[in-house]
Design a protein around this motif. Structure first.
Motif, PDB file in Angstrom:
ATOM      1  N   HIS A 148     -75.320 -34.853  -9.818  1.00 11.90           N
ATOM      2  CA  HIS A 148     -75.080 -33.541 -10.435  1.00 11.90           C
ATOM      3  C   HIS A 148     -75.017 -32.514  -9.308  1.00 11.90           C
ATOM      4  N   THR A 163     -64.677 -25.321 -16.514  1.00  9.29           N
ATOM      5  CA  THR A 163     -65.336 -26.145 -17.529  1.00  9.29           C
ATOM      6  C   THR A 163     -66.254 -25.268 -18.371  1.00  9.29           C
ATOM      7  N   ARG A 164     -66.666 -25.796 -19.484  1.00 10.45           N
ATOM      8  CA  ARG A 164     -67.693 -25.156 -20.307  1.00 10.45           C
ATOM      9  C   ARG A 164     -68.794 -26.184 -20.537  1.00 10.45           C
ATOM     10  N   ASN A 165     -69.982 -25.700 -20.801  1.00  9.76           N
ATOM     11  CA  ASN A 165     -71.116 -26.593 -21.014  1.00  9.76           C
ATOM     12  C   ASN A 165     -71.366 -26.820 -22.496  1.00  9.76           C
ATOM     13  N   GLU A 208     -74.231 -28.354 -24.926  1.00 10.31           N
ATOM     14  CA  GLU A 208     -75.639 -28.742 -24.921  1.00 10.31           C
ATOM     15  C   GLU A 208     -75.866 -29.941 -25.835  1.00 10.31           C
ATOM     16  N   ASN A 255     -68.938 -35.348 -15.089  1.00 10.53           N
ATOM     17  CA  ASN A 255     -70.372 -35.580 -15.310  1.00 10.53           C
ATOM     18  C   ASN A 255     -70.772 -36.935 -14.722  1.00 10.53           C
ATOM     19  N   TYR A 278     -79.713 -31.528 -22.267  1.00 14.14           N
ATOM     20  CA  TYR A 278     -78.745 -31.725 -21.192  1.00 14.14           C
ATOM     21  C   TYR A 278     -77.539 -30.819 -21.429  1.00 14.14           C
ATOM     22  N   GLU A 279     -76.883 -30.452 -20.340  1.00 13.77           N
ATOM     23  CA  GLU A 279     -75.628 -29.715 -20.433  1.00 13.77           C
ATOM     24  C   GLU A 279     -74.518 -30.575 -19.870  1.00 13.77           C
ATOM     25  N   LYS A 300     -70.546 -31.057 -18.999  1.00 15.69           N
ATOM     26  CA  LYS A 300     -69.370 -30.246 -18.680  1.00 15.69           C
ATOM     27  C   LYS A 300     -68.129 -30.796 -19.380  1.00 15.69           C
TER      28      LYS A 300
END
Length: 317
Positions: free
Chosen positions: A165, A257-259, A261, A287, A303-304, A306
Motif C-alpha cells: 500500500h 481514484t476514489r475510495n 470503504e 490495490n 479498509y479503503e 481504490k
C-alpha cells in the motif's frame, strides 16, 4: 533499512546494451614499420553515440547536508554513481516516467511528516518505484521487512499485506526515518541506516570511532547507497542535462481514484470489481495490498479500496 543488506538493489548494476566497441585493426607489414588501419568511417562502432565524462555539479547536498566532494574518495564515489546511472539509459527513462506518476503520492506524505523531499529518491534506490520483493523478503516501494512494517502499524499476512500500500508504506518509512534521524542527528546517516539498519550504523561508528557517513568505511552496498540516491536526485532533477529527451505525453500519468470503504468480508473480488465497472486485474493493480481473491476481515476492520474513476480504463465485461 537493515533488510536491504541482502536484498535487491535496483540502481547498483549497469548494462548499456548495443554499444559494441570495435577495435582498429593494426597490421604490421613484414620487414616494415608501416601500420595500416581501417577506414576512418569505420573507426567508431556507432555514428551518433558518444559517451562523455561528467563534471560533478556544484554544491551537492543531501537533505541540505553538504557532500564533501573535495575529498578524493568522495569525489570518485560520486562520479561513479553519476556515470553508472546516466548511462543506464533505458532504466533512467523508466524512472523518470514512474516518478511523474508516483511522486505526487509520496511527496505530500514526506512533507506532512517533516521528512526532506530528497527521500523520495531513496524510494527509487530501493525499488525503482515498483512493487518488488527482495531475496531477503523486503517488500514494496520502500522495501520493508515484515517485522519493521508491523512495528509501524502495517498489517502483514497472506490475505492483506500493507507493505504494498503506497501511502501506508510511505508513512511507515517516514516513521523509521524519523527514529533514525533522532538517533544519529543527521539525515545522511538516517538514509544510510535505512539500508544497513540503525544497529549496523551504530556498530560501525563505535568500531571506527567516527560519526559522519562520509568518514565511515562501510560494506559495498551501504558505502554506495547515499551516492546512488544523490545521483538519482541529480539526474531526475535535470534530465535534459544528462541526455534524457522526452515529452509530457511520454510520462506515466497519475490515475484518479476514489475510495470505497469496506468493513466486512469480501468473498469474491472478481464479482466485487464488476460491481464497480472494472475487472479483477484493474482492482488488483490499484490495490496490490489485497493479496488474495477474497478478503477475510473477521475483525470487521475498515479498509479503503481504490476504484479508478469512470472512463479511465476501457473494459468490456
Amino acid at each position: 533499512m537493515k533488510k536491504v543488506k541482502n536484498g535487491l538493489m535496483i540502481i547498483g548494476v549497469v548494462a548499456i546494451a548495443g554499444l559494441g566497441i570495435q577495435a582498429v585493426s593494426s597490421i604490421q607489414t613484414e620487414g616494415s614499420n608501416a601500420i595500416s588501419t581501417t577506414n576512418k568511417e569505420n573507426d567508431k562502432a556507432t555514428k551518433d553515440y558518444n559517451v562523455y565524462a561528467l563534471s560533478l555539479p556544484e554544491n551537492i547536498n543531501f537533505a541540505g547536508e553538504a557532500v564533501p566532494v573535495e575529498n578524493p574518495d568522495i569525489h570518485e564515489r560520486m562520479d561513479r554513481e553519476l556515470l553508472v546511472n546516466t548511462y543506464w539509459q533505458s532504466n533512467g527513462l523508466l524512472l523518470i516516467k514512474r516518478a511523474h506518476k508516483y511522486f505526487p503520492i509520496i511527496e505530500p506524505i514526506l512533507k506532512k511528516n517533516g521528512i526532506p523531499d530528497d527521500f523520495k529518491y531513496l524510494a527509487i534506490a530501493e525499488s525503482g518505484l515498483t512493487q518488488i520483493v527482495s531475496p531477503a523478503g523486503a517488500t514494496g516501494f520502500w522495501q520493508l521487512m515484515e517485522a519493521t512494517a508491523e512495528e509501524h502499524g502495517l498489517e502483514v499476512n497472506d490475505n492483506v499485506d500493507e507493505r504494498y500500500h503506497i501511502e501506508k508504506a510511505t508513512q511507515a518509512a517516514c516513521e523509521y526515518l524519523q527514529e533514525s534521524k533522532e538517533r544519529f542527528g543527521s539525515w545522511t546517516l538516517a538514509a544510510a541506516a535505512y539500508n544497513a539498519g540503525n544497529y549496523g550504523i551504530s556498530k560501525q561508528q563505535e568500531r571506527q570511532d567516527v560519526n559522519d557517513y562520509y568518514d565511515l568505511l562501510l560494506g559495498e552496498e551501504t558505502g554506495r547507497y547515499v551516492f546512488r540516491i544523490l545521483a538519482l536526485k541529480e539526474i531526475l532533477s535535470n534530465p535534459e542535462k544528462y541526455g534524457f529527451n522526452f515529452e509530457e505525453k511520454h510520462l506515466y500519468q497519475p490515475i484518479s481514484t476514489r475510495n470505497v470503504e469496506v468493513d466486512t468480508a469480501v468473498t469474491d473480488f472478481a464479482r466485487f470489481a464488476k460491481d464497480f465497472g472494472i475487472n479483477y486485474k484493474i482492482l488488483k493493480i490499484h490495490n496490490p495490498w489485497l493479496r488474495e481473491a477474497h478478503l477475510n476481515n473477521k475483525s470487521r476492520k475498515l479498509y479503503e479500496i481504490k476504484i479508478p474513476e469512470k472512463g479511465v480504463y476501457t473494459y468490456q465485461p
